[in-house]
Design an enzyme around this catalytic site. Structure first.
Site, PDB file in Angstrom:
ATOM      1  N   ARG A 149     -28.056 -23.800  29.498  1.00  0.00           N
ATOM      2  CA  ARG A 149     -29.166 -24.458  28.822  1.00  0.00           C
ATOM      3  C   ARG A 149     -29.732 -25.852  29.729  1.00  0.00           C
ATOM      4  NH1 ARG A 149     -24.592 -23.643  25.450  1.00  0.00           N
ATOM      5  NH2 ARG A 149     -24.883 -22.499  23.518  1.00  0.00           N
ATOM      6  N   LYS A 174     -22.301 -26.817  23.879  1.00  0.00           N
ATOM      7  CA  LYS A 174     -22.538 -27.302  22.684  1.00  0.00           C
ATOM      8  C   LYS A 174     -21.012 -27.297  22.294  1.00  0.00           C
ATOM      9  CE  LYS A 174     -26.889 -25.665  21.225  1.00  0.00           C
ATOM     10  NZ  LYS A 174     -27.677 -24.760  20.131  1.00  0.00           N
ATOM     11  N   HIS A 243     -35.712 -22.815  28.650  1.00  0.00           N
ATOM     12  CA  HIS A 243     -35.118 -21.766  27.879  1.00  0.00           C
ATOM     13  C   HIS A 243     -35.367 -20.554  28.030  1.00  0.00           C
ATOM     14  CE1 HIS A 243     -31.893 -22.370  24.935  1.00  0.00           C
ATOM     15  NE2 HIS A 243     -32.256 -21.548  24.140  1.00  0.00           N
ATOM     16  N   ARG A 246     -33.387 -18.620  30.425  1.00  0.00           N
ATOM     17  CA  ARG A 246     -31.791 -18.415  29.858  1.00  0.00           C
ATOM     18  C   ARG A 246     -32.247 -17.132  29.031  1.00  0.00           C
ATOM     19  NH1 ARG A 246     -27.074 -20.478  27.328  1.00  0.00           N
ATOM     20  NH2 ARG A 246     -27.034 -20.310  25.200  1.00  0.00           N
ATOM     21  N   HIS A 269     -22.414 -18.528  23.342  1.00  0.00           N
ATOM     22  CA  HIS A 269     -22.558 -18.460  21.833  1.00  0.00           C
ATOM     23  C   HIS A 269     -21.581 -18.276  20.921  1.00  0.00           C
ATOM     24  CE1 HIS A 269     -26.890 -16.456  22.352  1.00  0.00           C
ATOM     25  NE2 HIS A 269     -26.951 -17.792  22.542  1.00  0.00           N
ATOM     26  N   TYR A 278     -31.026 -10.260  21.533  1.00  0.00           N
ATOM     27  CA  TYR A 278     -31.546  -9.666  22.811  1.00  0.00           C
ATOM     28  C   TYR A 278     -31.311  -8.342  22.894  1.00  0.00           C
ATOM     29  CZ  TYR A 278     -31.040 -14.607  24.472  1.00  0.00           C
ATOM     30  OH  TYR A 278     -31.519 -15.877  24.439  1.00  0.00           O
TER      31      TYR A 278
END
Length: 300
Positions: A149, A174, A243, A246, A269, A278
């Site tokens: 990120r 995150k 992004h 990514r 994730h 994806y």
């Protein structure tokens, strides 16, 4: 805020202060909550916020949706409103939460945009000159190599260089979750080249891996601008943002390996549902190949 909603300003100020002081929300997040509640005040008109009903909230959502507000934007508004009313109920200033149970209308799920492998190669296969170009190459190679990120890349410090040389990188993502990601040969070489030139830009005591022209840690906005300029310089038609690299990392890796769980781990994730998007990108690629190649798919 208008005097016609005299109950609101004081309680809103207290709630926003609680978000900032007690829950340690960032100024940006608090400002977003403020805008969301000001929108509720606008919709309420002469009605007091503490007297609003669920039916009124649903009507407000319908009005905003009719104005073109997306389901995602409406969901964010409802989340802010729901949090405010939950706080009022806890304080005994409101009997119940009129936003409880109200959901935003669903919007079509937009697939993330990714570069093709050829476009990624055009972006990254360039001749380097000054220290800034070497820095940019290291950043962009790392984005594409490891699926970072933007905030994760900007937060990297010099102490990661030994791990990078060994082909891996420990990233704090995150919710402060740490994950280990691989670093490919091209990215390792680019970062090693930047490490040799970093002293031309970095301030003496700066610990950041990537720095700007003033010698301090690079800002996320500078990274965005530099990537957009690079994409324009090599002739890519679309706007390229961090992004997207990514997304390209995830899409190309999944197309090659088919290992959804591994891609989930490398992206950081929390839910595999976030990674499954994806698989749709991969299917779109297969569908285009089918349409172009299958004799029963081609139009006469």
């Amino acid at each position: 805020m208008s005097a016609r909603t005299a109950d609101a300003p004081a309680s809103l100020a207290l709630w926003l202060d609680a978000l900032a002081q007690q829950r340690r929300q960032s100024p940006h997040t608090v400002a977003a909550y403020r805008r969301d509640l000001e929108k509720l005040l606008e919709l309420a008109g002469e009605d007091l916020l503490v007297a609003l009903s669920s039916a009124q909230i649903r009507r407000f959502v319908g009005q905003l949706h009719a104005r073109g507000l997306s389901g995602r934007s409406l969901a964010r508004l409802l989340s802010s409103w729901r949090g405010y009313y939950r706080w009022l109920v806890q304080r005994g200033e409101c009997a119940d939460n009129p936003v409880a149970g109200i959901r935003a209308p669903k919007s079509p799920h937009a697939l993330p945009k990714a570069l093709s492998p050829d476009e990624a190669a055009r972006l990254l296969d360039i001749t380097l000159a000054d220290a800034l170009a070497v820095r940019d190459q290291a950043m962009f190679e790392l984005f594409y190599s490891s699926g970072l990120r933007l905030s994760e890349l900007a937060a990297l410090d010099l102490d990661c260089l030994a791990d990078v040389a060994a082909g891996e990188l420990r990233v704090r993502g995150k919710r402060s979750k740490t994950r280990l990601v691989p670093v490919g040969r091209a990215a390792r070489d680019a970062i090693a080249a930047w490490a040799l030139r970093r002293g031309e830009l970095a301030a003496a005591a700066e610990t950041a891996l990537f720095v700007g022209v003033r010698g301090a840690r690079i800002s996320v906005r500078v990274v965005e601008l530099q990537l957009a300029r690079r994409a324009q310089a090599v002739g890519l038609a679309q706007h390229v943002h961090p992004h997207m690299l990514r997304h390209s990392f995830a899409s190309h890796l999944l197309q090659s390996s088919g290992d959804l769980r591994a891609v989930q781990d490398m992206l950081g994730h929390a839910s595999i549902a976030s990674t499954q998007v994806y698989t749709h990108l991969d299917f779109q690629h297969l569908a285009r190949v089918y349409d172009q190649a299958h004799p029963r798919a081609r139009r006469k």
